[in-house]
Design a protein around this motif. Structure first.
Motif, PDB file in Angstrom:
ATOM      1  N   HIS A 159       0.847  -1.190   0.000  1.00 37.00           N
ATOM      2  CA  HIS A 159       0.000   0.000   0.000  1.00 37.00           C
ATOM      3  C   HIS A 159       0.885   1.244   0.000  1.00 37.00           C
ATOM      4  CE1 HIS A 159      -2.925  -2.993   1.322  1.00 37.00           C
ATOM      5  NE2 HIS A 159      -3.854  -2.146   0.933  1.00 37.00           N
ATOM      6  N   ARG A 160       0.524   2.204  -0.799  1.00 37.56           N
ATOM      7  CA  ARG A 160       1.269   3.458  -0.897  1.00 37.56           C
ATOM      8  C   ARG A 160       0.933   4.404   0.256  1.00 37.56           C
ATOM      9  NH1 ARG A 160       0.535   6.157  -6.511  1.00 37.56           N
ATOM     10  NH2 ARG A 160       1.449   4.157  -7.011  1.00 37.56           N
ATOM     11  N   TYR A 161      -0.278   4.319   0.776  1.00 36.88           N
ATOM     12  CA  TYR A 161      -0.739   5.221   1.834  1.00 36.88           C
ATOM     13  C   TYR A 161      -0.922   4.435   3.125  1.00 36.88           C
ATOM     14  CZ  TYR A 161      -1.566   7.836  -2.403  1.00 36.88           C
ATOM     15  OH  TYR A 161      -1.401   8.440  -3.621  1.00 36.88           O
ATOM     16  N   ILE A 205      -7.803   7.668   5.611  1.00 38.79           N
ATOM     17  CA  ILE A 205      -7.675   6.225   5.460  1.00 38.79           C
ATOM     18  C   ILE A 205      -7.850   5.598   6.837  1.00 38.79           C
ATOM     19  CG2 ILE A 205      -6.095   4.343   4.863  1.00 38.79           C
ATOM     20  CD1 ILE A 205      -4.973   6.243   2.700  1.00 38.79           C
ATOM     21  N   LEU A 220      -6.371  -0.529   5.811  1.00 40.51           N
ATOM     22  CA  LEU A 220      -5.770  -1.064   4.597  1.00 40.51           C
ATOM     23  C   LEU A 220      -6.444  -2.392   4.296  1.00 40.51           C
ATOM     24  CD1 LEU A 220      -1.979  -0.511   5.373  1.00 40.51           C
ATOM     25  CD2 LEU A 220      -3.591   1.073   4.327  1.00 40.51           C
ATOM     26  N   GLU A 232      -5.431  -3.635  -7.801  1.00 36.64           N
ATOM     27  CA  GLU A 232      -4.637  -2.767  -6.937  1.00 36.64           C
ATOM     28  C   GLU A 232      -5.053  -2.891  -5.469  1.00 36.64           C
ATOM     29  OE1 GLU A 232      -5.528   1.057  -8.551  1.00 36.64           O
ATOM     30  OE2 GLU A 232      -7.614   0.946  -7.978  1.00 36.64           O
ATOM     31  N   GLN A 265      -6.533  -1.872  -1.889  1.00 39.68           N
ATOM     32  CA  GLN A 265      -7.720  -1.093  -1.587  1.00 39.68           C
ATOM     33  C   GLN A 265      -7.634  -0.519  -0.182  1.00 39.68           C
ATOM     34  OE1 GLN A 265     -10.838  -4.021  -2.286  1.00 39.68           O
ATOM     35  NE2 GLN A 265     -11.179  -3.128  -4.309  1.00 39.68           N
ATOM     36  N   TYR A 266      -8.435   0.528   0.030  1.00 38.02           N
ATOM     37  CA  TYR A 266      -8.459   1.234   1.307  1.00 38.02           C
ATOM     38  C   TYR A 266      -9.897   1.435   1.743  1.00 38.02           C
ATOM     39  CZ  TYR A 266      -3.740   2.500  -0.147  1.00 38.02           C
ATOM     40  OH  TYR A 266      -2.434   2.448  -0.561  1.00 38.02           O
ATOM     41  N   GLU A 277      -6.504   2.046  -4.920  1.00 39.71           N
ATOM     42  CA  GLU A 277      -5.414   3.012  -4.860  1.00 39.71           C
ATOM     43  C   GLU A 277      -5.440   3.996  -6.039  1.00 39.71           C
ATOM     44  OE1 GLU A 277      -1.699   1.949  -2.760  1.00 39.71           O
ATOM     45  OE2 GLU A 277      -0.909   2.003  -4.802  1.00 39.71           O
ATOM     46  N   ILE A 294      -7.194   7.427  -5.570  1.00 36.94           N
ATOM     47  CA  ILE A 294      -6.599   8.448  -4.714  1.00 36.94           C
ATOM     48  C   ILE A 294      -5.755   9.356  -5.581  1.00 36.94           C
ATOM     49  CG2 ILE A 294      -5.067   8.878  -2.781  1.00 36.94           C
ATOM     50  CD1 ILE A 294      -5.984   6.170  -1.634  1.00 36.94           C
TER      51      ILE A 294
END
Length: 71
Positions: free
Chosen positions: A6-8, A30, A33, A42, A44-45, A60, A63
């Motif tokens: 996850h990027r965030y 957020i 995760l 991808e 998801q959040y 993702e 965003i």
């Protein structure tokens, strides 16, 4: 399940792309995760907007950027 990273992170405020939220971009937090449902999807959040009582799930790609970072 996917091993994609996850990027965030939880607690981070991000801007959703306008198409993900309706006609205007929105700031959300957020809250969780979630793994991608399939390996080809991808991460998801689970996110929540201050003005809403419910949470929503976004991929993702929905965003636009960390909040305040500009697009």
């Amino acid at each position: 399940m996917s091993d994609r990273i996850h990027r965030y992170k939880v607690g981070q405020h991000v801007s959703l792309a306008a198409s993900a939220y309706g006609r205007t971009a929105a700031e959300v937090e957020i809250v969780r995760l979630m793994p991608a449902e399939r390996d080809d999807l991808e991460p998801q959040y689970r996110v929540k907007s201050r003005g809403e009582s419910h949470e929503r799930v976004v991929g993702e790609g929905m965003i636009a950027s960390p909040f305040g970072a500009g697009a």
